[in-house]
Design an enzyme around this catalytic site. Sequence first.
Site, short mmCIF file in Angstrom:
data_model
loop_
_atom_site.label_atom_id
_atom_site.label_comp_id
_atom_site.label_asym_id
_atom_site.label_seq_id
_atom_site.Cartn_x
_atom_site.Cartn_y
_atom_site.Cartn_z
N THR A 44 0.82 -1.23 0.00
CA THR A 44 0.00 0.00 0.00
C THR A 44 0.86 1.27 0.00
O THR A 44 0.34 2.37 -0.09
CB THR A 44 -0.89 0.04 1.27
OG1 THR A 44 -0.02 -0.03 2.42
CG2 THR A 44 -1.87 -1.12 1.29
N GLY A 45 2.18 1.12 0.08
CA GLY A 45 3.05 2.30 0.12
C GLY A 45 3.25 2.88 -1.27
O GLY A 45 2.79 2.33 -2.27
N LEU A 46 3.95 4.02 -1.34
CA LEU A 46 4.17 4.71 -2.61
C LEU A 46 4.94 3.80 -3.57
O LEU A 46 4.57 3.62 -4.73
CB LEU A 46 4.97 5.99 -2.33
CG LEU A 46 4.93 7.11 -3.34
CD1 LEU A 46 3.53 7.41 -3.80
CD2 LEU A 46 5.60 8.35 -2.76
N SER B 189 -3.90 -2.54 6.98
CA SER B 189 -4.31 -2.54 5.56
C SER B 189 -4.88 -3.88 5.12
O SER B 189 -5.40 -4.00 4.02
CB SER B 189 -3.11 -2.19 4.68
OG SER B 189 -2.63 -0.92 5.03
N CYS C 79 17.72 5.39 -3.98
CA CYS C 79 17.24 6.01 -5.23
C CYS C 79 18.27 6.96 -5.83
O CYS C 79 18.56 6.91 -7.03
CB CYS C 79 15.93 6.73 -4.98
SG CYS C 79 15.80 7.53 -3.39
N HIS D 141 14.42 13.18 -8.19
CA HIS D 141 15.67 13.61 -7.56
C HIS D 141 16.59 14.19 -8.64
O HIS D 141 16.67 13.67 -9.75
CB HIS D 141 16.37 12.43 -6.91
CG HIS D 141 15.75 11.92 -5.64
ND1 HIS D 141 14.72 12.56 -4.99
CD2 HIS D 141 16.03 10.82 -4.92
CE1 HIS D 141 14.39 11.88 -3.90
NE2 HIS D 141 15.16 10.80 -3.83
N ASN E 109 12.48 9.28 -8.77
CA ASN E 109 13.04 8.52 -7.64
C ASN E 109 12.16 7.35 -7.21
O ASN E 109 12.63 6.42 -6.55
CB ASN E 109 13.29 9.45 -6.44
CG ASN E 109 12.03 10.19 -6.03
OD1 ASN E 109 11.51 11.00 -6.80
ND2 ASN E 109 11.51 9.93 -4.84
#
Length: 331
Positions: free
Chosen positions: A11-13, A40, A129, A236, A309
């Site tokens: 569920t994270g970015l 979640s 990243c 970035h 990134n």
Amino acid sequence: MGYKVGIVGATGLVGTTFLKVLEERDFPIDELYLFASARSAGKQVEFRGKTYTIEELTERSFDREMDYALFSAGGDISKKYSPIASRNNVVVIDNSSAFRMDEDVPLIVPEVNPDAAMKHKNIIANPNCSTIQAVVPLKVLDDRWSIKRVVYSTYQAVSGSGLAGIRDLEDGIRGEEPKNYPHPIAYNCLPHIDVFMENGNTKEEEKMIGETRKILEKPNLPVSATCVRVPVKHGHSISVNVELEKEFEIEEVRRALSETPGIILMDDPSNNIYPMPISVEGKDEVFVGRVRRDESLVSGLNLWIVADNIRKGAATNTVQIAELLIREGKN
Ligand code: 2RA
């Protein structure tokens, strides 16, 4: 033939971007398992027209046939669950910094050190990243002119801190106090990414130094880094100063960069053409511009390197590692 793929931190970015990249690249998947925290568990996610239910990550999550587990849930989760998955013969590709500097864990950017991935013992680390986007062009320079020293100055988007970073920027623009950063990031720059170390560097700066050396296989390479958080949502940017052992012609450098898969040269300053975070969002290449001789050195270069990134810096590089293993039959 399809593969059984697990996503930890679904569920994270980065986790949600894994799904986007897997779909875009038509990665061969027979079974997909999505794991996240108890909070979640039960949520539903669409993937290729099918609905999947997120499971709570537990120590039994890998007691099933699974070929790959893509992790992006923080170092503590990786440290606890990657060994469990690895022991169940699942190949883990981990986005955290938990294992990056372990001797027996390959740290991989497929365009740079693909052979190192073949030595994996079921855990492969995805680099930081900012390191990923830096070493892609640096490898081109090192192969041809041998790098003598590198100085990084980074300008890192708030999405590097995930959804919390994005929230702090958006809240800050509304005049609200930050919850994730020590100072407001809106209309500001913070020379402070991760924690400060004994030597005055931040952990982010130490990551760039150590990871660059490991990926380029130059353990004694002099590297210096200053990593700064800037009020940019995605993308970035890095100013890189490189000292080379050999003499070069600037046009040869530009040609070598432009001919390298994974690099897009955007370098026509007279027409205001150079990479910018807004021009790379959602893309998977590393964009290079402002290529110019550093006239203060016998053989030196300045470069400006920009990449998304969350994509090349995390999700896409991870999926590219899995694609590499499949191509080489090392899954
Ligand atoms: C950052 N590179 O930008 C770190 C972790 N993603 O915050």
